[in-house]
Scaffold this motif. Structure first.
Motif, PDB file in Angstrom:
ATOM      1  N   SER A  75       1.404 -22.816 -34.350  1.00  0.00           N
ATOM      2  CA  SER A  75       0.350 -23.487 -33.800  1.00  0.00           C
ATOM      3  C   SER A  75      -0.553 -22.428 -33.073  1.00  0.00           C
ATOM      4  O   SER A  75      -0.476 -21.601 -33.129  1.00  0.00           O
ATOM      5  CB  SER A  75       0.821 -24.495 -32.686  1.00  0.00           C
ATOM      6  N   ARG A  76      -1.457 -23.248 -32.443  1.00  0.00           N
ATOM      7  CA  ARG A  76      -2.503 -22.330 -31.684  1.00  0.00           C
ATOM      8  C   ARG A  76      -2.120 -21.820 -30.258  1.00  0.00           C
ATOM      9  O   ARG A  76      -2.651 -21.085 -29.477  1.00  0.00           O
ATOM     10  CB  ARG A  76      -3.979 -23.024 -31.526  1.00  0.00           C
ATOM     11  N   ALA A  77      -0.845 -22.127 -30.235  1.00  0.00           N
ATOM     12  CA  ALA A  77      -0.343 -22.223 -28.882  1.00  0.00           C
ATOM     13  C   ALA A  77      -0.316 -20.708 -28.192  1.00  0.00           C
ATOM     14  O   ALA A  77      -0.664 -20.408 -26.976  1.00  0.00           O
ATOM     15  CB  ALA A  77       1.268 -22.612 -28.584  1.00  0.00           C
ATOM     16  N   LEU A  78       0.145 -19.618 -29.147  1.00  0.00           N
ATOM     17  CA  LEU A  78       0.038 -18.104 -28.721  1.00  0.00           C
ATOM     18  C   LEU A  78      -1.443 -17.684 -28.292  1.00  0.00           C
ATOM     19  O   LEU A  78      -1.448 -17.130 -27.172  1.00  0.00           O
ATOM     20  CB  LEU A  78       0.823 -17.335 -29.692  1.00  0.00           C
ATOM     21  N   ALA A  79      -2.499 -18.136 -29.146  1.00  0.00           N
ATOM     22  CA  ALA A  79      -3.669 -17.744 -28.961  1.00  0.00           C
ATOM     23  C   ALA A  79      -4.327 -18.491 -27.642  1.00  0.00           C
ATOM     24  O   ALA A  79      -4.810 -17.755 -26.833  1.00  0.00           O
ATOM     25  CB  ALA A  79      -4.595 -17.974 -30.250  1.00  0.00           C
ATOM     26  N   ASP A  80      -4.092 -19.613 -27.456  1.00  0.00           N
ATOM     27  CA  ASP A  80      -4.113 -20.413 -25.996  1.00  0.00           C
ATOM     28  C   ASP A  80      -3.750 -19.709 -25.006  1.00  0.00           C
ATOM     29  O   ASP A  80      -4.617 -19.632 -23.979  1.00  0.00           O
ATOM     30  CB  ASP A  80      -4.004 -21.808 -26.443  1.00  0.00           C
ATOM     31  N   ALA A  81      -2.619 -19.566 -25.024  1.00  0.00           N
ATOM     32  CA  ALA A  81      -1.935 -18.919 -23.985  1.00  0.00           C
ATOM     33  C   ALA A  81      -2.555 -17.530 -23.402  1.00  0.00           C
ATOM     34  O   ALA A  81      -2.892 -17.385 -22.360  1.00  0.00           O
ATOM     35  CB  ALA A  81      -0.319 -18.530 -24.322  1.00  0.00           C
ATOM     36  N   LEU A  82      -3.050 -16.720 -24.494  1.00  0.00           N
ATOM     37  CA  LEU A  82      -3.597 -15.732 -24.206  1.00  0.00           C
ATOM     38  C   LEU A  82      -5.061 -15.718 -23.711  1.00  0.00           C
ATOM     39  O   LEU A  82      -5.466 -14.952 -22.904  1.00  0.00           O
ATOM     40  CB  LEU A  82      -3.582 -14.471 -25.218  1.00  0.00           C
ATOM     41  N   GLY A  83      -5.547 -16.662 -24.454  1.00  0.00           N
ATOM     42  CA  GLY A  83      -6.862 -17.114 -24.007  1.00  0.00           C
ATOM     43  C   GLY A  83      -6.746 -17.618 -22.396  1.00  0.00           C
ATOM     44  O   GLY A  83      -7.857 -17.262 -21.525  1.00  0.00           O
ATOM     45  N   ALA A  84      -5.779 -18.140 -22.121  1.00  0.00           N
ATOM     46  CA  ALA A  84      -6.106 -19.052 -20.855  1.00  0.00           C
ATOM     47  C   ALA A  84      -5.687 -17.788 -19.663  1.00  0.00           C
ATOM     48  O   ALA A  84      -5.888 -17.951 -18.551  1.00  0.00           O
ATOM     49  CB  ALA A  84      -5.177 -20.251 -20.658  1.00  0.00           C
ATOM     50  N   VAL A 120       6.504 -12.254 -13.601  1.00  0.00           N
ATOM     51  CA  VAL A 120       6.943 -12.661 -15.100  1.00  0.00           C
ATOM     52  C   VAL A 120       6.432 -14.212 -15.181  1.00  0.00           C
ATOM     53  O   VAL A 120       6.529 -15.035 -14.377  1.00  0.00           O
ATOM     54  CB  VAL A 120       8.384 -12.912 -15.232  1.00  0.00           C
ATOM     55  N   VAL A 121       5.626 -14.420 -16.030  1.00  0.00           N
ATOM     56  CA  VAL A 121       5.119 -15.844 -16.341  1.00  0.00           C
ATOM     57  C   VAL A 121       5.703 -16.073 -17.973  1.00  0.00           C
ATOM     58  O   VAL A 121       5.659 -15.376 -18.728  1.00  0.00           O
ATOM     59  CB  VAL A 121       3.577 -16.116 -16.643  1.00  0.00           C
ATOM     60  N   ALA A 122       6.069 -17.409 -18.031  1.00  0.00           N
ATOM     61  CA  ALA A 122       6.662 -17.660 -19.392  1.00  0.00           C
ATOM     62  C   ALA A 122       6.101 -19.065 -19.904  1.00  0.00           C
ATOM     63  O   ALA A 122       5.993 -19.973 -18.971  1.00  0.00           O
ATOM     64  CB  ALA A 122       8.206 -17.580 -19.306  1.00  0.00           C
ATOM     65  N   ILE A 123       5.806 -19.022 -20.866  1.00  0.00           N
ATOM     66  CA  ILE A 123       5.353 -20.328 -21.731  1.00  0.00           C
ATOM     67  C   ILE A 123       6.555 -20.601 -22.489  1.00  0.00           C
ATOM     68  O   ILE A 123       6.976 -19.903 -23.484  1.00  0.00           O
ATOM     69  CB  ILE A 123       4.240 -19.999 -22.423  1.00  0.00           C
ATOM     70  N   VAL A 124       7.314 -22.029 -22.225  1.00  0.00           N
ATOM     71  CA  VAL A 124       8.545 -22.348 -22.579  1.00  0.00           C
ATOM     72  C   VAL A 124       8.151 -23.469 -23.817  1.00  0.00           C
ATOM     73  O   VAL A 124       7.591 -24.282 -23.410  1.00  0.00           O
ATOM     74  CB  VAL A 124       9.297 -22.763 -21.776  1.00  0.00           C
ATOM     75  N   VAL A 149       0.938 -16.525  -9.848  1.00  0.00           N
ATOM     76  CA  VAL A 149       0.641 -18.020  -9.449  1.00  0.00           C
ATOM     77  C   VAL A 149      -0.824 -18.448 -10.017  1.00  0.00           C
ATOM     78  O   VAL A 149      -0.793 -19.244 -10.622  1.00  0.00           O
ATOM     79  CB  VAL A 149       0.455 -18.239  -7.892  1.00  0.00           C
ATOM     80  N   PRO A 150      -1.917 -17.662 -10.030  1.00  0.00           N
ATOM     81  CA  PRO A 150      -3.093 -18.120 -10.535  1.00  0.00           C
ATOM     82  C   PRO A 150      -3.079 -18.188 -12.023  1.00  0.00           C
ATOM     83  O   PRO A 150      -3.356 -19.209 -12.654  1.00  0.00           O
ATOM     84  CB  PRO A 150      -4.136 -16.998 -10.268  1.00  0.00           C
ATOM     85  N   ALA A 151      -2.121 -17.286 -12.787  1.00  0.00           N
ATOM     86  CA  ALA A 151      -1.944 -17.203 -14.247  1.00  0.00           C
ATOM     87  C   ALA A 151      -1.118 -18.552 -14.479  1.00  0.00           C
ATOM     88  O   ALA A 151      -1.406 -19.182 -15.440  1.00  0.00           O
ATOM     89  CB  ALA A 151      -1.119 -16.208 -14.710  1.00  0.00           C
ATOM     90  N   MET A 152       0.053 -18.864 -13.828  1.00  0.00           N
ATOM     91  CA  MET A 152       0.529 -20.075 -14.130  1.00  0.00           C
ATOM     92  C   MET A 152      -0.504 -21.381 -13.813  1.00  0.00           C
ATOM     93  O   MET A 152      -0.241 -22.562 -14.584  1.00  0.00           O
ATOM     94  CB  MET A 152       1.627 -20.460 -13.028  1.00  0.00           C
ATOM     95  N   GLN A 153      -1.071 -21.405 -12.842  1.00  0.00           N
ATOM     96  CA  GLN A 153      -2.217 -22.374 -12.713  1.00  0.00           C
ATOM     97  C   GLN A 153      -3.138 -22.350 -13.907  1.00  0.00           C
ATOM     98  O   GLN A 153      -3.340 -23.618 -14.376  1.00  0.00           O
ATOM     99  CB  GLN A 153      -3.059 -22.375 -11.654  1.00  0.00           C
ATOM    100  N   ARG A 154      -3.705 -21.437 -14.490  1.00  0.00           N
ATOM    101  CA  ARG A 154      -4.673 -21.586 -15.512  1.00  0.00           C
ATOM    102  C   ARG A 154      -3.656 -21.916 -16.896  1.00  0.00           C
ATOM    103  O   ARG A 154      -4.207 -22.793 -17.686  1.00  0.00           O
ATOM    104  CB  ARG A 154      -5.226 -20.124 -15.858  1.00  0.00           C
ATOM    105  N   LEU A 155      -2.367 -21.516 -17.039  1.00  0.00           N
ATOM    106  CA  LEU A 155      -1.823 -21.819 -18.230  1.00  0.00           C
ATOM    107  C   LEU A 155      -1.317 -23.346 -18.275  1.00  0.00           C
ATOM    108  O   LEU A 155      -1.500 -24.035 -19.090  1.00  0.00           O
ATOM    109  CB  LEU A 155      -0.694 -20.995 -18.305  1.00  0.00           C
ATOM    110  N   HIS A 156      -1.026 -23.849 -17.083  1.00  0.00           N
ATOM    111  CA  HIS A 156      -0.707 -25.076 -16.750  1.00  0.00           C
ATOM    112  C   HIS A 156      -1.778 -26.005 -16.902  1.00  0.00           C
ATOM    113  O   HIS A 156      -1.918 -27.236 -17.826  1.00  0.00           O
ATOM    114  CB  HIS A 156      -0.171 -25.355 -15.494  1.00  0.00           C
ATOM    115  N   ALA A 157      -3.100 -25.520 -16.589  1.00  0.00           N
ATOM    116  CA  ALA A 157      -4.268 -26.496 -16.609  1.00  0.00           C
ATOM    117  C   ALA A 157      -4.538 -26.476 -18.292  1.00  0.00           C
ATOM    118  O   ALA A 157      -5.030 -27.564 -18.764  1.00  0.00           O
ATOM    119  CB  ALA A 157      -5.455 -25.805 -16.039  1.00  0.00           C
ATOM    120  N   LYS A 158      -4.391 -25.336 -18.850  1.00  0.00           N
ATOM    121  CA  LYS A 158      -4.565 -25.408 -20.357  1.00  0.00           C
ATOM    122  C   LYS A 158      -3.901 -26.280 -21.254  1.00  0.00           C
ATOM    123  O   LYS A 158      -4.206 -27.043 -22.042  1.00  0.00           O
ATOM    124  CB  LYS A 158      -4.517 -23.890 -20.939  1.00  0.00           C
TER     125      LYS A 158
END
Ligand code: ASP
Ligand code: MG
Length: 451
Positions: free
Chosen positions: A399-408, A387-391, A436-445
């Protein structure tokens, strides 16, 4: 008036207690009340030795008692060099561990342990640490008075997870804490410990010192509660996974609760909810880095689309597909009763018209769950999910957050997705290996680029 709570690592030894003393010195003008945990690891040792004695291994129990005795005597002696109180404190420590040794013998003879006797043992950690800390403060020129938590924190008799009586507490703080502060002194009290109205010692459950601090702060209508620990505060991600995780300076209570469910173990939000509900801000500070900004947890912090990225691995996904679900009522209840029956808690949930998917953190009873679920339709199990979660409380605010999350996230297979209507958390179930890679990409974004 503020409440300063020092966790086990912040009172682990003489050096740590010295730092705590310096911190309280610098806060004297704010009228601090000090709540302390047991010396780090002491509660674990106490809870370990009692069952060993009851199981017949008295020797092991007595060894643990002697180790604890030596440690308490050593740290107290280091703190109280030249203090007229040094002998009294040493005597108190020795008497306490003598009594504990007698108790251990009694457990061995009885061959069993009750929750009530376990509480008597567990409480020793905070009862001693608070007396040592109070004496150390005095020796360093800080007028401090030890307060026996068993007089202040009156609880019911649900031993090992006793619930304090809030009305009583509002009176006992007036009776025992306020006069000390009025005298210009600093009250020092052990967290975690309480007693029934019949004076039987209780404890509030593991991690209970935060709860004590929060309740005392609420009862005193404190300006703030400070939780002094060994991390800088809450971070934008688990630093073991994302070394570039940043400090969150301000977080909403519901966001902090969400992160706790992902294992952020700075503190458990339920333990501070009495204070937060009353509008008292709770700060998390690092006692090794007292100049740090820390994190403040507040009820009404501003809504940000993204506050943190969380993740967990080793999740099991269970799907139930059933045409009978179509337009039926009561179906979900019956399905969830299966999980209840097998004491399996579900985490992420999604439904479609003819299917239900849930994730489980603990698949211990998976076989029985699946066999009962088959009554409802086709059941499939997917292992190796994560599971990854954007909190963030403002995640769905347009905001653009959802689209950005899916993009990242990129083109990884998504097995489930959930966005709660309260919009605190956008959760995606993906392959375990992608977490882990998804968390890294989301965090970077969200946290590593200048927006
Ligand atoms: N000493 C207790 C424990 O380790 C309470 C606390 O530190 O919060 O659980
Ligand atoms: Mg703790």
């Amino acid at each position: 008036m503020i409440v300063c709570k020092f966790g086990g690592t912040s009172v682990a030894d003489a050096e740590a207690i010295d730092r705590a003393c310096a911190i309280i010195h610098s806060k004297r003008h704010r009228q601090p009340v000090v709540v302390v945990s047991a010396l780090g690891g002491a509660t674990n040792a106490l809870l370990d030795l009692a069952p060993r004695a009851a199981a017949g291994d008295l020797l092991a129990a007595l060894q643990l008692i002697e180790q604890l005795r030596d440690r308490h005597l050593r740290e107290a002696a280091a703190l109280l060099v030249g203090s007229p109180e040094a002998d009294d404190i040493a005597a108190e420590i020795s008497t306490t561990f003598d009594e504990l040794a007698h108790l251990a013998e009694a457990f061995r003879t009885l061959g069993y342990l009750t929750p009530r006797s376990l509480d008597t043992v567990a409480a020793v950690g905070e009862l001693l640490s608070s007396q040592i800390v109070a004496a150390a403060f005095r020796h360093r020129g800080l007028p401090a008075e030890w307060i026996d938590a068993r007089k202040v924190m009156i609880t019911n008799d649900l031993f090992t997870r006793a619930e304090p009586d809030i009305d009583e507490l509002s009176q006992t703080v007036q009776e025992f804490l306020v006069p000390v502060m009025t005298r210009g002194a600093v009250p020092v009290i052990g967290g975690f410990v309480g007693a029934t109205s019949a004076h039987v010692t209780t404890t509030l459950g593991r991690g209970g010192s935060d709860y004590s601090a929060s309740l005392i702060g609420a009862a005193l209508a404190a300006e703030a509660i400070e939780i002094w620990t060994d991390v800088d505060g809450m971070l934008t991600a688990d630093p073991r996974i994302i070394p570039r995780a940043r400090l969150i300076e301000r977080i909403r209570f519901d966001e902090a609760a969400e992160l706790a469910s992902f294992g952020a173990k700075v503190l458990h939000p339920s333990t501070i909810s009495p204070a937060v509900q009353r509008g008292i801000p709770v700060y998390v500070f690092n006692s090794r880095n007292a100049a740090g900004k820390g994190t403040v947890i507040a009820h009404d912090a501003p809504r940000h689309p993204v506050r943190a990225i969380a993740g967990k691995r080793n999740t099991t996904l269970v799907n139930v597909k059933s045409a009978r679900m179509l337009l039926a009522h009561g179906f979900l209840r019956r399905v969830f009763e299966v999980f209840e029956r097998h004491r399996t808690s579900v985490d992420v949930v999604t439904t479609s018209e003819v299917s239900l998917s849930v994730t489980l953190d603990d698949p211990a009873n998976l076989e029985s769950v699946v066999s009962d679920l088959m009554e409802f339709g086709d059941v499939s199990v997917e292992r190796n999910r994560g599971v990854v979660a954007i909190v963030g409380a403002g995640i769905a605010d347009g905001s653009r957050a959802l689209a950005d999350a899916l993009g990242a996230l990129g083109p990884v297979p998504v097995h489930m997705a959930s966005l709660s209507a309260t919009g605190i958390n956008f959760t995606l179930v993906i392959d375990d290996a992608e977490v882990v890679p998804a968390m890294q990409r989301l965090h970077a974004k969200f946290f590593e680029t200048e927006a």
